[in-house]
Enzyme design. Structure first.
Site, PDB file in Angstrom:
ATOM      1  N   GLY A 101       0.302  -5.404   2.472  1.00  0.00           N
ATOM      2  CA  GLY A 101      -0.918  -6.258   2.296  1.00  0.00           C
ATOM      3  C   GLY A 101      -1.843  -5.281   1.583  1.00  0.00           C
ATOM      4  O   GLY A 101      -1.879  -4.645   0.937  1.00  0.00           O
ATOM      5  N   SER A 102      -2.997  -5.453   2.263  1.00  0.00           N
ATOM      6  CA  SER A 102      -4.219  -5.110   1.338  1.00  0.00           C
ATOM      7  C   SER A 102      -4.366  -3.591   1.802  1.00  0.00           C
ATOM      8  O   SER A 102      -5.258  -3.059   1.101  1.00  0.00           O
ATOM      9  CB  SER A 102      -5.441  -5.952   1.898  1.00  0.00           C
ATOM     10  OG  SER A 102      -5.216  -7.194   1.778  1.00  0.00           O
ATOM     11  N   THR A 103      -3.582  -2.973   2.841  1.00  0.00           N
ATOM     12  CA  THR A 103      -3.635  -1.643   3.173  1.00  0.00           C
ATOM     13  C   THR A 103      -3.126  -0.870   1.554  1.00  0.00           C
ATOM     14  O   THR A 103      -3.415   0.445   1.636  1.00  0.00           O
ATOM     15  CB  THR A 103      -2.906  -0.984   4.337  1.00  0.00           C
ATOM     16  OG1 THR A 103      -1.443  -1.455   3.915  1.00  0.00           O
ATOM     17  CG2 THR A 103      -3.403  -1.854   5.488  1.00  0.00           C
ATOM     18  N   PHE A 104      -2.488  -1.599   0.806  1.00  0.00           N
ATOM     19  CA  PHE A 104      -1.890  -1.010  -0.441  1.00  0.00           C
ATOM     20  C   PHE A 104      -3.057  -0.906  -1.404  1.00  0.00           C
ATOM     21  O   PHE A 104      -2.592  -0.560  -2.674  1.00  0.00           O
ATOM     22  CB  PHE A 104      -0.927  -1.852  -0.764  1.00  0.00           C
ATOM     23  CG  PHE A 104       0.193  -1.642  -1.736  1.00  0.00           C
ATOM     24  CD1 PHE A 104       0.704  -0.292  -1.501  1.00  0.00           C
ATOM     25  CD2 PHE A 104       0.221  -2.075  -3.050  1.00  0.00           C
ATOM     26  CE1 PHE A 104       1.655   0.401  -2.563  1.00  0.00           C
ATOM     27  CE2 PHE A 104       1.120  -1.495  -4.090  1.00  0.00           C
ATOM     28  CZ  PHE A 104       1.873  -0.298  -3.949  1.00  0.00           C
TER      29      PHE A 104
END
Lengths: 381, 632
Positions: B318-321
Site C-alpha cells: 500500500g502507501s508504505t511503498f
C-alpha cells in the site's frame, strides 16, 4: 610298456576321460560347498542373500572344474608361461584401473563380475614353476643360475600383490612358490638361508608395513588392548566359537545379535557361524572333510608320473591348504587377521571360481596321471 | 631312467614331508578348536551370554538460545523415562504386559511401541513412557526383576520459558523422522530432537553439537561393568539472539487480540529486537507430539497461528511503498524534489479512471506534500513517468522482493513485479498496471520484515540485513557492527526527501498519521501509513459502490500497515506493523506503532545487550548417556 601307456593316454576319448575323473573327489568338493550353503543360509537368515547365490556359483564352478579336468595336461603345460604373462598383465591392470576397496586395489571389473587377479596369479605361477622344473635333473636343480629365472618369476607377482597392498595373499603366494621349489628338489640349505634372511629383514620390513597391517600384528600380540578396534573381530570371533561348545547351539540358533558385530561374517568369518551353531563336533567334521580334500591332493601328486603334473598337484594342494590354515587360524585368533576367505565355504564369486579352476587342474593331473609331458631332459644345458 | 627314479624318490620324500607338516598344522587347528570350544568354552559361553562391548553414544545437550540480555529463551530440562531394550529380554511381549500392569499404556502408545519394535534394531532402546513421575519410577524400580530389558533413563526436554511469545522466532523441536535417524545414527537415540522451525531449524546442526562416544563393557541386564574408553562430545552451541525478550513481551501485549505482526529493528545494523506475531502457539507442544485436535485447531484458525506473519505473511505494501516510488522517480529524474503535480482526485489513463483516496483531490503537491497527504494521484503520475522496471529495481535495493538473509527458514522473498516477470507468465504489462503499483497495490507481495528493513535502510542509508544471531558461543557476529553494512546505492538527498516526507506524515499539521505522534520530549517519530484492500473484494465493493469497509466481514476488510523510524534526527530504531484486516493504517496501525516505538525508546534495547563473554563450557557430566548404540 611305457609306450603303450603313452599311446593309451593319447587315445583317450572324451567319454573315457569323463569316466576317469575322480568322482569321489568331486563329491568331497560338493560336500564342502554344501557345508558352505548351510553356513551362508544361517549367516543370511535364509536362502537369500548368500546361500542361493553360493549354490549357483558352485554350479558354474563345477562346469569350469570339469572343463579344466578334461583339458590335456600337455596343452596346459604349453600354456603355462603365456598364462603367467596374462596373470602379470592382470596384476598390472589392477594396479592401474583396479577398483579401490577398503584401501586396497585388488579387483578389476569384467562385465558384471569382479576379478581378483592375485587369486588367479597364484595358480598361474604354480603352472609356470612346474613347467620350468619339469625337466630339471637333481644336478640341474643344484645350479643357482638355473634357479634364478623361476625365483625372479615368483618375485614379480609377490611384489605386485604386496603393492596392492595385500600382505596375506603375498605371503601365501611366496609360500606356494617356495613349496614348488622345495618339491622340485631345491636343496635344504637354500631354504635355511632364505629363512635366515627373512628373520633378519623382518624388523626392517615391519617398519615399511602399512599402518593397518602393523595394527593387525599389534592386535594379534595384544588383542585385549583395543577391544573395539581391530581386536574386536578376534574377540567376537573367539566368543562365537567358544560359546558353541561341544555340541553347538543348533542350526540357526547362533547368537546372531553378537555376530552382527562381526563384519563380513559371510566371508572371512563364516567358520565362526558353523562352529557356533554345530559346536566342536561340527567344526571337527568340517576339518575332517578339509583334511580328506588335502590328502586327496597329495595322493594325486604321488600317483602322477609326470614331473609337471606332480608339481602342479603339490602347488595347488598347498595353495588350498594355506588358505584353510590362514583362515581358520585367523578366526581362532592364532595369527593376525588377513582377509583370507575359506574356499568353497565363504561367500564370494571370484574366489570360488578360481578355487574350482585350481581343483580342475588337480583333477586333470589325475586324469592324465599316466601321460608324460614332452620330455626335453636330454637337451643339453 | 635312473635319474628319473632318483627325482621321483626326492619328490616322494619331500611330498611326504610337506604332507606331514600339513597334518601337524591340521592337528594344531583341531587342538586349538578343542581349547577354544571345550576347554575354554565355559568362559566364552559366559562372555557371549553376559559380557559384550558396547559403544554408547553420548547425546550432546542441545545448545541454549539466549536473548540479547542473556535471558534463556530455549533451554533444557532433565526428565526421566522408561525405555525397553528388546535384546535384553527373552519375552518382549510378556515384559511389556507386566509393564503396562504397573503403568497403563494406551492403545495409541502400544501401537507406537509395536511399530518401533518392528523397525528399530534390537539393541536400540525404545521409549515406553516419557516424563515419568516419582511414584512411577519407584514402581518400576521395585519391580525391576520382573521387567528384564526395561531401564530408567535420563533425558532432556526442550524448554521454552517465553512460550508462545517467542514461538515464531525461536521455533520448536520435534522427534526425528525415521529417514533422518537412519542417515544420522545419533538421532536414533531416544529423546533426540531436531529443530523444525525458525532459529531452532536454521541453527539445528550447531545447536545439536557432536555426539560423544563411550565404550563400555555391559552385562546381560545392561549394567556397565567398566568403561573402556571415552571420547567427549561437543555440546551444542550457545547462541545469543538479537531479540530483547522484555520488548518482545511488550510488543506481543500491544498487538493483543489482533491478527497482526510487528518487527522492530536496530536500524543501524539490522538486528531484530522484537518480532511478534499474533496469534501464536505453544512451541513445547511439539516436543512430545501434537494431538490431532490441537493440530486441527491451529490449521483451521483463520488467523493462522502457526505462520510467522512477520516473515511469511505477504501483503501488498500500500502507501508504505510510496517512498520507494518517490526515490525511483528522483533517481530516474522523472521528477524533482520541488516539482508540483496537480491532484484533481483522479487520474485518467486511456478510458480508465484511477481515483485518489481523497474524492475532492489534493490540488498541487510537491514530493513532501505527496507523502504527507499520501496522495494517490501524485504517485500514480510518478509511477507512470518512471516505469515499473525502475521502480522494481529501487524496491530491490530496499530489500523488497528479495528474500531477506534472516535466520528463519520460513522467510519468503515476496514479489515485486517487472515487465519481464509479467511476460514470463504470458501476459502483457499494461500502463495501468504501473499506475496501480505507484500506490503499492497490484501484484506486490511484501513481508513485514521487509518493510522494516526498507525503513531501516531509508533511515540510515546502509544496506542492513535483518538478522537474529548476535553471538555464537560468545563470539559476536560481524553484522553487529554497523560499519559492516555497506552504504546504500541511493543518493543521500533522495533518502533525505523520503525521510522528510515521513516526518511530515506524523508531525506536521494535516499529515495522515497524527495518531502516531510520540509523547516523548525531544524525540520525534517519522512514519508512513498504508491500507491495502484485499484485492478481489475491492473490485466487488467498488462495483457495489459502498466503501464502508467497517461493515465488511472481518476477512474482507483491508489490511492496516504502518512503518516508522525514530528518533527522526538520529535514526536508531525501525518498525513495521501490519494488522490483518485492520481497515486503515492511520486508525489501527499507527497507534500501535506509536505505543511500540515509545516502549522501544524508553527501553533502548540496542544498548541493553549482555557483554559477549564466552559461557562456561558445559561439563561432559551434563551430557546424558542416553542409550546404548552398539556400533559396528
Amino acid at each position: 610298456m611305457m609306450e603303450r601307456r603313452l599311446y593309451r593316454a593319447e587315445a583317450f576319448g572324451l567319454a573315457a576321460k569323463l569316466r576317469s575323473v575322480s568322482w569321489l573327489y568331486v563329491t568331497l568338493l560338493a560336500l564342502l560347498a554344501a557345508v558352505g550353503y548351510v553356513a551362508l543360509y544361517s549367516a543370511g537368515g535364509g536362502p537369500q542373500p548368500f546361500a542361493n547365490r553360493h549354490a549357483l556359483r558352485f554350479a558354474v564352478g563345477l562346469v569350469i572344474l570339469l572343463a579344466t579336468a578334461l583339458t590335456d595336461l600337455r596343452l596346459i603345460q604349453r600354456l603355462a608361461w603365456p598364462l603367467y604373462g596374462l596373470g602379470v598383465g592382470l596384476l598390472l591392470a589392477v594396479a592401474r584401473f583396479g577398483h579401490v576397496g577398503k584401501g586396497a586395489q585388488r579387483w578389476i571389473e569384467i562385465g558384471a563380475f569382479q576379478l581378483q587377479p592375485s587369486e588367479l596369479m597364484k595358480i598361474f605361477l604354480v603352472l609356470a614353476l612346474a613347467s620350468w622344473f619339469r625337466r630339471a635333473s637333481w644336478e640341474r636343480v643344484g645350479n643357482p643360475f638355473f634357479l634364478l629365472p623361476p625365483a625372479l618369476a615368483s618375485a614379480v607377482p609377490v611384489v605386485l600383490i604386496l603393492k596392492q597392498p595385500n600382505l596375506g595373499t603375498a605371503v601365501i603366494t611366496a609360500l606356494v612358490a617356495g613349496v614348488v621349489f622345495f618339491a622340485a628338489g631345491v636343496r635344504w640349505w637354500k631354504f635355511a638361508l632364505i629363512a635366515l634372511t627373512i628373520a633378519l629383514a623382518a624388523p626392517l620390513a615391519y617398519h615399511h608395513l602399512h599402518d593397518y597391517q602393523r595394527a593387525r600384528i599389534e592386535t594379534f600380540l595384544h588383542p585385549e588392548s583395543d577391544p573395539l578396534g581391530t581386536g574386536y573381530n578376534i574377540i567376537q570371533s573367539k566368543i562365537a566359537l567358544g560359546s558353541g561348545g561341544l555340541w553347538g547351539k543348533g542350526f540357526l540358533h547362533g547368537t546372531q545379535g553378537h555376530l552382527d558385530f562381526l563384519p563380513e561374517k559371510q566371508t572371512d568369518f563364516i567358520f565362526t557361524v558353523l562352529a557356533e551353531e554345530f559346536g566342536l563336533i561340527g567344526a571337527l567334521s568340517l576339518l575332517g572333510l578339509i583334511t580328506l580334500i588335502i590328502a586327496g591332493g597329495f595322493v594325486i601328486a604321488l600317483r602322477a608320473r609326470d614331473p609337471f603334473g606332480r608339481l602342479v598337484a603339490i602347488g595347488i594342494t598347498t595353495n588350498y591348504s594355506l588358505y584353510v590354515f590362514v583362515n581358520l587360524a585367523m578366526v581362532m585368533g592364532a595369527i593376525p587377521v588377513g582377509g583370507v576367505p575359506l574356499p568353497l565355504v565363504s561367500h564370494g564369486g571370484s574366489a570360488l571360481l578360481t578355487t574350482m579352476f585350481g581343483f580342475g587342474l588337480l583333477l586333470s593331473v589325475e586324469v592324465h596321471r599316466d601321460a608324460a609331458s614332452e620330455r626335453d631332459e636330454r637337451e643339453p644345458l | 631312467m635312473r635319474r628319473d627314479t632318483n627325482r621321483t624318490r626326492v619328490f616322494t620324500r619331500r611330498a611326504l614331508i610337506l604332507g606331514g607338516i600339513e597334518a601337524l598344522a591340521l592337528g594344531g587347528l583341531a587342538a586349538k578348536l578343542y581349547q577354544v570350544q571345550v576347554a575354554d568354552g565355559k568362559r566364552y559361553a559366559l562372555l557371549a551370554e553376559s559380557n559384550r562391548v558396547s559403544a554408547r553414544l553420548l547425546a550432546p545437550p542441545r545448545g541454549r538460545l539466549l536473548d540479547r540480555t542473556g535471558t534463556p529463551v530455549a533451554g533444557n530440562r532433565m526428565n526421566w523415562r522408561a525405555v525397553l531394550v528388546a535384546e535384553q529380554t527373552d519375552d518382549v511381549q510378556g515384559t511389556l504386559a507386566r509393564f503396562s500392569d504397573l503403568i497403563p499404556l494406551s492403545d495409541h502408545e502400544r501401537a507406537r511401541i509395536d511399530r518401533e519394535l518392528l523397525h528399530s534394531r534390537r539393541f536400540i532402546p525404545i521409549i515406553l513412557r516419557d516424563f515419568l513421575e516419582w511414584d512411577e519410577m519407584a514402581l518400576i524400580e521395585v519391580n525391576a526383576p520382573d521387567l528384564p530389558g526395561i531401564l530408567i533413563d535420563a533425558g532432556t526436554t526442550r524448554l521454552y520459558p517465553f512460550g508462545a511469545t517467542l514461538a515464531h522466532v525461536v521455533g520448536y523441536v520435534a522427534p526425528p523422522s525415521e529417514d533422518e535417524a537412519e542417515d544420522e545414527p545419533v538421532l536414533a537415540l531416544p529423546g533426540m530432537r531436531v529443530g523444525r522451525a525458525a532459529v531452532e531449524k536454521y541453527h539445528d546442526l550447531a545447536l545439536r553439537g557432536r555426539a560423544g562416544l563411550v565404550q563400555v563393557e555391559v552385562n546381560a541386564v545392561g549394567r556397565v561393568i567398566r568403561e573402556l574408553a571415552r571420547e567427549e562430545g561437543v555440546p551444542g552451541a550457545e547462541i545469543t539472539l538479537t531479540i530483547d525478550s522484555g520488548l518482545q513481551q511488550d510488543v506481543t501485549a500491544t498487538l493483543a487480540d489482533e491478527s497482526a505482526s510487528a518487527v522492530v529493528l536496530d536500524a543501524r545494523n539490522g538486528e531484530v529486537l522484537a518480532m511478534a506475531t499474533t496469534p501464536s502457539f505453544d512451541p513445547s507442544l511439539f516436543n512430545s507430539g501434537v494431538t490431532q485436535a490441537q493440530w486441527n485447531e491451529w490449521t483451521k484458525n483463520r488467523q493462522t497461528p502457526l505462520i510467522n506473519k512477520a516473515v511469511a505473511g505477504l501483503y501488498a505494501p500500500g502507501s508504505t511503498f510510496k517512498m520507494v516510488v518517490a526515490m525511483a522517480g528522483l533517481t530516474a529524474r522523472t521528477i524533482t524534489p520541488n516539482e508540483r503535480i496537480f491532484c484533481p482526485g483522479y487520474l485518467d489513463l486511456g478510458d480508465t479512471r484511477f481515483h485518489c483516496w481523497s474524492r475532492y483531490g489534493h490540488g498541487a503537491l510537491d514530493l513532501r506534500g505527496g507523502l504527507k497527504n499520501s496522495c494517490d494521484v501524485f504517485f500514480y503520475e510518478v509511477a507512470r513517468r518512471t516505469g515499473i522496471d525502475a521502480i522494481a529495481a529501487m524496491a530491490n535495493r530496499f530489500g523488497l522482493g528479495v528474500r531477506p538473509a534472516i535466520e528463519l527458514p520460513e522467510a519468503r522473498a515476496g514479489l515485486v513485479p517487472t515487465r519481464a516477470w509479467r511476460e514470463r507468465h504470458g501476459h502483457h504489462w499494461n500502463p495501468g498496471d504501473t499506475v496501480v503499483h505507484g500506490i503499492g497495490q497490484g501484484f506486490l507481495e511484501i513481508a513485514p520484515v521487509q518493510l522494516a528493513t526498507m525503513v531501516a535502510r531509508i533511515a540510515t542509508g546502509r544496506a542492513v540485513e535483518p538478522h537474529l544471531t548476535r553471538s555464537v558461543n560468545g563470539t559476536l557476529t560481524p553484522g553487529a557492527d554497523p560499519g559492516f553494512w555497506p552504504a546504500l546505492d541511493v543518493p543521500a538527498p533522495y533518502l533525505h526527501a523520503a525521510r522528510e516526507g515521513m516526518w511530515a506524515v506524523v508531525n506536521e499539521q494535516g499529515g495522515t498519521a497524527p495518531l502516531a505522534r510520540l509523547d516523548l520530549p525531544g524525540v520525534q517519530l517519522a512514519g508512513k501509513t498504508g491500507s491495502t484492500q484485499v484485492r478481489h473484494v475491492s473490485r466487488e465493493a467498488r462495483e457495489h459502490g459502498h466503501f464502508n469497509s467497517e461493515s465488511l466481514p472481518w476477512e474482507f476488510r483491508p489490511h492496516a500497515l504502518f512503518v516508522a523510524f525514530a528518533p527522526y534526527d538520529a535514526p536508531r530504531y525501525a518498525l513495521a506493523v501490519v494488522v490483518e484486516h485492520g481497515n486503515a493504517g492511520a486508525q489501527r496501525a499507527a497507534p500501535l506503532a506509536r505505543a511500540i516505538m515509545t516502549d522501544v525508546l524508553l527501553r533502548d534495547p540496542a544498548n541493553r545487550s549482555a557483554s559477549p563473554v564466552p559461557p562456561s563450557p558445559v561439563r561432559a557430566e551434563a551430557a546424558t548417556p542416553a542409550a546404548m548404540v552398539q556400533t559396528r
